[in-house]
Design a protein around this motif. Structure first.
Motif, PDB file in Angstrom:
ATOM      1  N   THR A  50       0.841  -1.183   0.000  1.00 34.50           N
ATOM      2  CA  THR A  50       0.000   0.000   0.000  1.00 34.50           C
ATOM      3  C   THR A  50       0.880   1.238   0.000  1.00 34.50           C
ATOM      4  N   ARG A  56       0.597   8.842  -1.302  1.00 38.08           N
ATOM      5  CA  ARG A  56      -0.777   8.670  -1.727  1.00 38.08           C
ATOM      6  C   ARG A  56      -1.347   9.977  -2.282  1.00 38.08           C
ATOM      7  N   THR A  90     -11.003   1.696 -12.208  1.00 38.59           N
ATOM      8  CA  THR A  90     -10.508   2.920 -11.574  1.00 38.59           C
ATOM      9  C   THR A  90     -10.719   4.130 -12.465  1.00 38.59           C
ATOM     10  N   GLY A  97      -2.232   5.819  -5.435  1.00 38.88           N
ATOM     11  CA  GLY A  97      -3.130   5.540  -4.318  1.00 38.88           C
ATOM     12  C   GLY A  97      -4.592   5.493  -4.676  1.00 38.88           C
ATOM     13  N   GLU A  98      -4.924   5.627  -5.964  1.00 35.12           N
ATOM     14  CA  GLU A  98      -6.315   5.435  -6.375  1.00 35.12           C
ATOM     15  C   GLU A  98      -6.666   3.957  -6.243  1.00 35.12           C
ATOM     16  N   ASN A  99      -7.862   3.661  -5.790  1.00 28.63           N
ATOM     17  CA  ASN A  99      -8.216   2.256  -5.633  1.00 28.63           C
ATOM     18  C   ASN A  99      -9.705   2.042  -5.808  1.00 28.63           C
ATOM     19  N   SER A 101     -12.625  -1.403  -5.149  1.00 28.52           N
ATOM     20  CA  SER A 101     -12.810  -2.786  -4.728  1.00 28.52           C
ATOM     21  C   SER A 101     -14.275  -3.167  -4.876  1.00 28.52           C
ATOM     22  N   ASP A 121      -9.713  -6.206  -6.406  1.00 27.85           N
ATOM     23  CA  ASP A 121      -8.862  -5.149  -5.849  1.00 27.85           C
ATOM     24  C   ASP A 121      -8.130  -4.470  -6.996  1.00 27.85           C
ATOM     25  N   HIS A 123      -5.831  -0.890  -7.947  1.00 26.08           N
ATOM     26  CA  HIS A 123      -5.177   0.268  -7.356  1.00 26.08           C
ATOM     27  C   HIS A 123      -4.002   0.737  -8.206  1.00 26.08           C
ATOM     28  N   THR A 124      -3.578   1.957  -7.933  1.00 33.16           N
ATOM     29  CA  THR A 124      -2.333   2.484  -8.482  1.00 33.16           C
ATOM     30  C   THR A 124      -1.365   2.664  -7.328  1.00 33.16           C
ATOM     31  N   GLU A 125      -0.070   2.516  -7.603  1.00 30.77           N
ATOM     32  CA  GLU A 125       0.889   2.496  -6.510  1.00 30.77           C
ATOM     33  C   GLU A 125       2.274   2.966  -6.966  1.00 30.77           C
TER      34      GLU A 125
END
Length: 439
Positions: A50, A56, A90, A97-99, A101, A121, A123-125
Motif C-alpha cells: 500500500t 498517496r 478505476t 493511491g487510487e483504488n 474494490s 482489488d 489500485h495504483t501504486e
C-alpha cells in the motif's frame, strides 16, 4: 453400510463416463513475454504494498487504468449476454493511491451453474522506483451441472495484471492461478489434472475448459497487461463463460488532460438489465487519446430475432493533446435500424460528442454532429428531428438526442427506444460519451 473405496479403476470409469479428454499438465509463467498458466508457485507479478501516506494522491506524468470482472457470459446462437458480474474500474488517473474494490457473494448463471464469492482489488501504486496500475481478482469457484449424475466444479481462480514504469521503461506482468478441477460422477469425486494454454480439458459434445490466455503489450511510451483465469465453452449452445479477468495499463504523455469515453452503435437491456445485448461495435478512448489519429470499428450487420435488425454500423474516436490544449470526439453511426420485424425503420443515425479542454482549463463540450435521418412507421415516413419523442401505444416509445452532462464532458444517445410489449427492453442507438479532465 460398507465403506466405498475410490480405486484407480473407479477413477478411470468416472473419466470415461463423461468422456473427459485431459491434456498433460505443463508449468507456465507470465511476464513480459505475455504467457500465462495454471500454477501454485510464486506469483510472476511482483508483490506490492500500500502506498505510504506521503505518496498517496501524488500526481504523476502517467495515465493509469485498472479494471476487470468476475464472470461474463456470451451467447452466440442467441445474441443475449449476462451482465459482467463484479465489474470494477478505476477509470483513467494520474495519481498514486487510487483504488477500487468490489465483492460479489454469489452469482446464478441462469441454469448453467453458479459462481462463488468474487473479490476485486484495483489500485495504483509507487513501490521503490516503480509506478504501477494493478488489477487483482480472486474467485472462490464455479459449479456446473453436466446433466444426469455428473457435475463439475472449478476452485481457486485468481488473476493479477500489473502494468508499470521504472528506470528502464514500460513493462507488464500477469499471474494466473487455478487450484482445482473436480468432476463428480454418481457422488464420486475425481480431481482432474489442470489444463494448459495449448491443451484444454474437453467433455465431448458438452463443454471445453481452457486456461485463459494473457496478453501483454509494450511500446516506448505504453504498457498493458490482460489476464483471464478460465474460459468455459458450452458447445451445445455455443455459449462462452469467461472467469476472473484482470486488465491494467500505464501510458506516458499525459501533458494536458485525461481522456475517457466510448462510442457504441447499439446497446439493449431486457428485463431490468438482467440480460443485455451489446454494446456492439464499441471503441474505448485511451487515457492519453489517440495521438490525433481517427480510430474506427465497423460491423456489417446485427440481429436480435423479433426485436432489432441493424444494417452497416461504425464507431470512431479521436483524441489529441498538447501542453496547452486537449480535444477529441467519439462518434457512432448506423445506416438503418429495423424494429419489431420491420414495423418501424429508422435511418441515418449518428451520435457524436465533441470536447475541448482549453489553455485556461475550461471544458467546452457539444453534441454537434448528432443527427437522425427519418423514421418509417408502417410505411409512413416522417423526419425524426421534427418529432422529438414518438409514442406508439402498446408498442414503443422513441426519444431522440438524449443528452447527459458528465464531469468534463457529455454523453449522448442519438435514439433511445423503449419497447412497451412487456419485455421491459430499452435499446440505445448511436451512443457516445467523452470526458477530458485536467491531468
Amino acid at each position: 453400510m460398507p465403506r466405498r473405496r475410490f480405486t484407480p479403476a473407479l477413477a478411470a470409469f468416472a473419466v470415461a463416463a463423461v468422456g473427459v479428454i485431459v491434456a498433460p499438465q505443463a508449468p507456465a509463467s507470465a511476464g513480459d513475454a505475455g504467457t500465462a498458466g495454471a500454477t501454485s508457485a510464486t506469483s510472476a507479478v511482483q508483490s506490492t504494498t500500500t502506498p505510504s501516506a506521503k505518496s498517496r494522491g501524488v500526481r504523476t506524468n502517467f495515465g493509469m487504468k485498472a479494471s476487470g470482472y468476475g464472470s461474463r457470459v456470451r451467447g452466440n446462437q442467441i445474441p443475449v449476454d449476462s451482465r459482467d458480474t463484479g465489474y470494477t474500474s478505476t477509470g483513467c488517473t494520474t495519481r498514486i493511491g487510487e483504488n477500487g474494490s468490489n465483492t460479489v457473494a454469489n452469482v446464478d448463471l441462469g441454469g448453467i451453474g453458479s459462481v462463488g464469492t468474487l473479490t476485486t482489488d484495483l489500485h495504483t501504486e509507487k513501490v521503490g522506483g516503480e509506478i504501477a496500475a494493478v488489477s487483482h481478482h480472486e474467485l472462490a469457484g464455479i459449479s456446473l451441472s453436466l446433466g444426469g449424475l455428473a457435475s463439475l466444479s472449478i476452485q481457486g481462480l485468481m488473476t493479477t495484471a500489473r502494468a508499470y514504469h521504472d528506470s528502464t521503461g514500460f513493462h507488464a506482468t500477469t499471474d494466473t492461478q487455478l487450484a482445482k478441477i473436480v468432476v463428480t460422477i454418481a457422488g464420486v469425486p475425481l480431481t482432474l489434472p489442470l489444463p494448459t494454454i495449448s491443451q484444454p480439458i474437453t467433455v465431448p459434445g458438452l463443454l471445453r475448459i481452457s486456461l485463459g490466455r494473457s496478453e501483454i503489450k509494450k511500446k516506448a511510451d505504453f504498457a498493458s497487461a490482460r489476464a483471464k483465469a478460465v474460459q468455459i465453452d458450452i458447445l451445445a449452445t455455443d455459449t462462452t463463460v469467461k472467469l476472473a479477468a484482470s486488465y491494467a495499463e500505464i501510458s506516458d504523455n499525459i501533458v494536458k488532460g485525461r481522456f475517457s469515453g466510448y462510442a457504441n452503435t447499439t446497446r439493449a437491456a431486457v428485463l431490468g438489465d438482467l440480460v443485455t445485448s451489446g454494446p456492439q461495435v464499441k471503441t474505448i478512448m485511451p487515457c492519453r487519446g489517440t495521438g490525433g489519429v481517427v480510430r474506427t470499428k465497423n460491423l456489417l450487420g446485427l440481429d436480435i430475432p423479433g426485436v432489432l435488425s441493424v444494417g452497416a454500423a461504425r464507431s470512431s474516436e479521436m483524441g489529441k493533446q498538447s501542453r496547452n490544449r486537449a480535444t477529441g470526439f467519439t462518434q457512432s453511426e448506423l445506416a438503418n435500424v429495423n424494429l419489431l420485424n420491420g414495423a418501424v425503420v429508422i435511418s441515418a443515425i449518428r451520435g457524436r460528442v465533441n470536447v475541448e479542454l482549453d489553455s485556461k482549463n475550461r471544458v467546452v463540450a457539444s453534441t454537434n454532429g448528432t443527427t437522425i435521418g427519418s423514421i418509417t412507421v408502417n410505411g409512413t415516413e416522417t423526419p425524426l428531428p421534427d418529432l422529438g419523442t414518438l409514442s406508439i401505444p402498446g408498442l414503443l416509445e422513441i426519444g431522440t438526442n438524449v443528452v447527459e452532462k458528465v464531469r468534463g464532458g457529455l454523453k449522448v444517445i442519438a435514439v433511445q427506444v423503449k419497447l412497451l410489449n412487456g419485455t421491459g427492453a430499452t435499446i440505445n442507438l448511436g451512443e457516445a460519451k467523452l470526458q477530458i479532465r485536467q491531468r
